[in-house]
Structures are given as C-alpha cells and as structure tokens.
Motif scaffolding. Structure first.
Motif, mmCIF file in Angstrom:
data_model
loop_
_atom_site.group_PDB
_atom_site.id
_atom_site.type_symbol
_atom_site.label_atom_id
_atom_site.label_comp_id
_atom_site.label_asym_id
_atom_site.label_seq_id
_atom_site.Cartn_x
_atom_site.Cartn_y
_atom_site.Cartn_z
ATOM 1 N N LYS A 34 -16.226 8.203 22.359
ATOM 2 C CA LYS A 34 -15.835 7.069 21.393
ATOM 3 C C LYS A 34 -15.786 7.702 19.989
ATOM 4 O O LYS A 34 -16.577 8.807 19.853
ATOM 5 C CB LYS A 34 -16.823 6.010 21.530
ATOM 6 C CG LYS A 34 -18.369 5.925 21.406
ATOM 7 C CD LYS A 34 -18.943 4.902 21.670
ATOM 8 C CE LYS A 34 -20.558 5.240 21.835
ATOM 9 N NZ LYS A 34 -21.354 3.999 22.065
ATOM 10 N N LEU A 35 -15.209 7.047 19.249
ATOM 11 C CA LEU A 35 -15.110 7.600 17.787
ATOM 12 C C LEU A 35 -16.324 7.979 17.168
ATOM 13 O O LEU A 35 -16.457 8.961 16.667
ATOM 14 C CB LEU A 35 -14.661 6.543 16.764
ATOM 15 C CG LEU A 35 -14.126 6.914 15.364
ATOM 16 C CD1 LEU A 35 -13.185 8.349 15.418
ATOM 17 C CD2 LEU A 35 -13.463 5.710 14.688
ATOM 18 N N SER A 36 -17.484 7.169 17.440
ATOM 19 C CA SER A 36 -18.812 7.419 16.757
ATOM 20 C C SER A 36 -19.385 8.779 17.369
ATOM 21 O O SER A 36 -20.533 9.217 16.903
ATOM 22 C CB SER A 36 -19.955 6.421 16.975
ATOM 23 O OG SER A 36 -20.029 5.838 18.128
ATOM 24 N N GLU A 37 -18.824 9.324 18.277
ATOM 25 C CA GLU A 37 -19.185 10.494 18.976
ATOM 26 C C GLU A 37 -18.824 11.932 18.682
ATOM 27 O O GLU A 37 -18.994 12.962 19.096
ATOM 28 C CB GLU A 37 -19.368 10.254 20.478
ATOM 29 C CG GLU A 37 -20.605 9.293 20.874
ATOM 30 C CD GLU A 37 -21.257 9.552 22.318
ATOM 31 O OE1 GLU A 37 -20.783 10.552 23.207
ATOM 32 O OE2 GLU A 37 -22.037 8.605 22.624
ATOM 33 N N ALA A 38 -17.522 11.600 17.811
ATOM 34 C CA ALA A 38 -16.531 12.705 17.366
ATOM 35 C C ALA A 38 -17.668 13.278 16.294
ATOM 36 O O ALA A 38 -18.269 12.428 15.623
ATOM 37 C CB ALA A 38 -15.487 12.187 16.707
ATOM 38 N N THR A 80 -8.981 0.727 17.392
ATOM 39 C CA THR A 80 -9.941 1.701 18.165
ATOM 40 C C THR A 80 -11.286 0.878 18.232
ATOM 41 O O THR A 80 -12.141 0.410 17.365
ATOM 42 C CB THR A 80 -10.293 2.913 17.393
ATOM 43 O OG1 THR A 80 -9.199 3.759 17.640
ATOM 44 C CG2 THR A 80 -11.155 3.798 18.238
ATOM 45 N N ASN A 81 -11.473 0.487 19.756
ATOM 46 C CA ASN A 81 -12.648 -0.433 19.957
ATOM 47 C C ASN A 81 -14.059 0.584 20.169
ATOM 48 O O ASN A 81 -13.654 1.645 21.237
ATOM 49 C CB ASN A 81 -12.347 -1.208 21.198
ATOM 50 C CG ASN A 81 -11.544 -2.242 20.856
ATOM 51 O OD1 ASN A 81 -11.559 -2.485 19.827
ATOM 52 N ND2 ASN A 81 -10.556 -2.548 22.103
ATOM 53 N N ASN A 82 -14.847 0.622 19.633
ATOM 54 C CA ASN A 82 -15.917 1.585 19.486
ATOM 55 C C ASN A 82 -17.311 0.922 20.091
ATOM 56 O O ASN A 82 -17.973 -0.052 19.355
ATOM 57 C CB ASN A 82 -16.327 2.246 18.290
ATOM 58 C CG ASN A 82 -17.257 3.444 18.246
ATOM 59 O OD1 ASN A 82 -17.055 4.320 18.345
ATOM 60 N ND2 ASN A 82 -18.566 3.162 18.073
ATOM 61 N N GLY A 83 -17.514 1.020 21.354
ATOM 62 C CA GLY A 83 -18.640 0.362 22.172
ATOM 63 C C GLY A 83 -18.424 -0.969 22.658
ATOM 64 O O GLY A 83 -17.158 -1.564 22.276
ATOM 65 N N ALA A 96 -9.748 17.869 12.632
ATOM 66 C CA ALA A 96 -8.256 18.057 12.954
ATOM 67 C C ALA A 96 -7.595 17.318 13.866
ATOM 68 O O ALA A 96 -6.485 16.721 13.833
ATOM 69 C CB ALA A 96 -8.119 19.537 12.824
ATOM 70 N N LEU A 97 -8.449 17.364 15.182
ATOM 71 C CA LEU A 97 -7.999 16.396 16.066
ATOM 72 C C LEU A 97 -7.869 14.903 15.996
ATOM 73 O O LEU A 97 -6.806 14.328 16.026
ATOM 74 C CB LEU A 97 -8.977 16.669 17.356
ATOM 75 C CG LEU A 97 -8.751 16.059 18.574
ATOM 76 C CD1 LEU A 97 -7.575 16.400 19.333
ATOM 77 C CD2 LEU A 97 -9.830 16.062 19.754
ATOM 78 N N LEU A 98 -8.557 14.397 15.269
ATOM 79 C CA LEU A 98 -8.556 12.902 14.841
ATOM 80 C C LEU A 98 -7.198 12.721 14.069
ATOM 81 O O LEU A 98 -6.592 11.806 14.233
ATOM 82 C CB LEU A 98 -10.007 12.226 14.154
ATOM 83 C CG LEU A 98 -11.281 12.500 14.953
ATOM 84 C CD1 LEU A 98 -12.501 12.247 14.428
ATOM 85 C CD2 LEU A 98 -10.970 11.514 16.304
ATOM 86 N N GLY A 99 -7.192 13.402 12.972
ATOM 87 C CA GLY A 99 -5.881 13.461 12.259
ATOM 88 C C GLY A 99 -4.681 13.635 13.158
ATOM 89 O O GLY A 99 -3.847 13.023 12.965
ATOM 90 N N HIS A 100 -4.900 14.628 14.032
ATOM 91 C CA HIS A 100 -3.387 14.829 14.937
ATOM 92 C C HIS A 100 -3.335 13.490 15.776
ATOM 93 O O HIS A 100 -2.171 13.260 15.799
ATOM 94 C CB HIS A 100 -3.898 15.965 15.792
ATOM 95 C CG HIS A 100 -2.748 16.286 16.714
ATOM 96 N ND1 HIS A 100 -1.628 16.889 16.228
ATOM 97 C CD2 HIS A 100 -2.695 16.213 18.117
ATOM 98 C CE1 HIS A 100 -0.812 16.990 17.498
ATOM 99 N NE2 HIS A 100 -1.483 16.686 18.401
ATOM 100 N N HIS A 147 -13.275 6.628 26.873
ATOM 101 C CA HIS A 147 -12.806 8.034 26.591
ATOM 102 C C HIS A 147 -12.029 7.533 25.421
ATOM 103 O O HIS A 147 -11.246 6.634 25.397
ATOM 104 C CB HIS A 147 -11.892 8.557 27.640
ATOM 105 C CG HIS A 147 -11.103 9.695 27.210
ATOM 106 N ND1 HIS A 147 -11.222 10.817 27.995
ATOM 107 C CD2 HIS A 147 -10.112 9.991 26.443
ATOM 108 C CE1 HIS A 147 -10.335 11.926 27.573
ATOM 109 N NE2 HIS A 147 -9.923 11.286 26.445
ATOM 110 N N LEU A 148 -12.254 8.226 24.255
ATOM 111 C CA LEU A 148 -11.790 7.776 22.775
ATOM 112 C C LEU A 148 -10.191 7.435 23.017
ATOM 113 O O LEU A 148 -9.541 8.239 23.810
ATOM 114 C CB LEU A 148 -12.067 8.826 21.895
ATOM 115 C CG LEU A 148 -11.152 8.673 20.371
ATOM 116 C CD1 LEU A 148 -11.785 7.250 20.045
ATOM 117 C CD2 LEU A 148 -11.458 9.894 19.656
#
Ligand code: AMP
Length: 112
Positions: free
Chosen positions: A49-53, A84-87, A59-63, A96-97
């Motif tokens: 999830k996003l909070s584990e990035a 994006t639902n986080n949790g 760069a991947l998140l921007g992509h 999976h994000l």
C-alpha cells in the motif's frame, strides 16, 4: 508480500482487460466498475500500500501517475478522478498498491 489477485494478473495467471503495460506498471479495467470508465494502475513491484512505499519508490510513484494520465487520455477522458485506498478502513481490499482511475461521469465531493 503474499500473492494477490493483482500479482496473478501481472503473471497472466488470471485474465484481465489490459489497457497498458511497460516494465514498471500495468493498467487494466476494474472488474466491478464504479464509473463508465474505471481502470487500475499498479506497479509490477509488489508494494502492499502507499504507506509502505519508500524514497526508493519515488520515481515509480511518479511513473504510475503519468501512466494514469496517459491511459485516461487513451480512454478519451479529459476529466477524471484518482483514488488510492490505503488500508482496510479506507476501503482497500487488494493489498497490492493500485490507483483507481474513474471517469465519464460527474463526481461529488466529499467522497463516501
Ligand atoms: P480496493 O478496494 O481499493 O483495494 O480496490 C480493489 C479493486 O480491485 C476493486 O475495485 C475491485 O473491483 C478490483 N478487482 C478485484 N479483482 C479484480 C480482477 N480480477 N480484475 C480487475 N479488477 C479487480
């Protein structure tokens, strides 16, 4: 990270309506659409999830955002919403994000 339905889609173990793919990302239609256009953008890297990035994923998140925008244009959208639902409490059901991209209808604010 344990196997999810999305890692199976990446490996083509289960079918999906794939709209875009590159080395880093995959976009495919949501099986239970909440708008006339509803697709998901996911990293191939298994981030829960996003909070584990981490900063390594910057760069991947921007992509992923640029893929969302590119595929939205491909789908004929000028206006669209990203979610994006986080949790669990935020509504995340697949760990999976993923970025939801919804369009072709009017949206209200605040979201439910
Ligand atoms: P979330 O609730 O934010 O974790 O979103 C998960 C999304 O994945 C939901 O909108 C589901 O409809 C969607 N989904 C679940 N399984 C599949 C699948 N096999 N193919 C496409 N979308 C799926």
């Amino acid at each position: 990270m344990s196997e999810t339905i999305f890692s199976k889609i990446i490996k083509r173990e289960i079918p999906a309506s794939i709209l875009y793919e590159d080395d880093l990302a995959l976009a495919f239609r949501d099986v239970n659409p909440q708008a006339p256009v509803h697709f998901l953008v996911i990293p191939k890297k298994p981030i829960v999830k996003l909070s584990e990035a981490t900063i390594e994923d910057q760069a991947l998140l921007g992509h992923l955002l640029l893929v969302a925008s590119k595929v939205a244009a491909q789908e004929g959208l000028t206006d669209f919403r990203l979610v994006t639902n986080n949790g669990v409490a935020a509504g995340q059901s697949v760990f999976h994000l993923h970025i939801h991209v919804l369009g072709d209808r009017t949206f209200t604010w605040p979201p439910g």
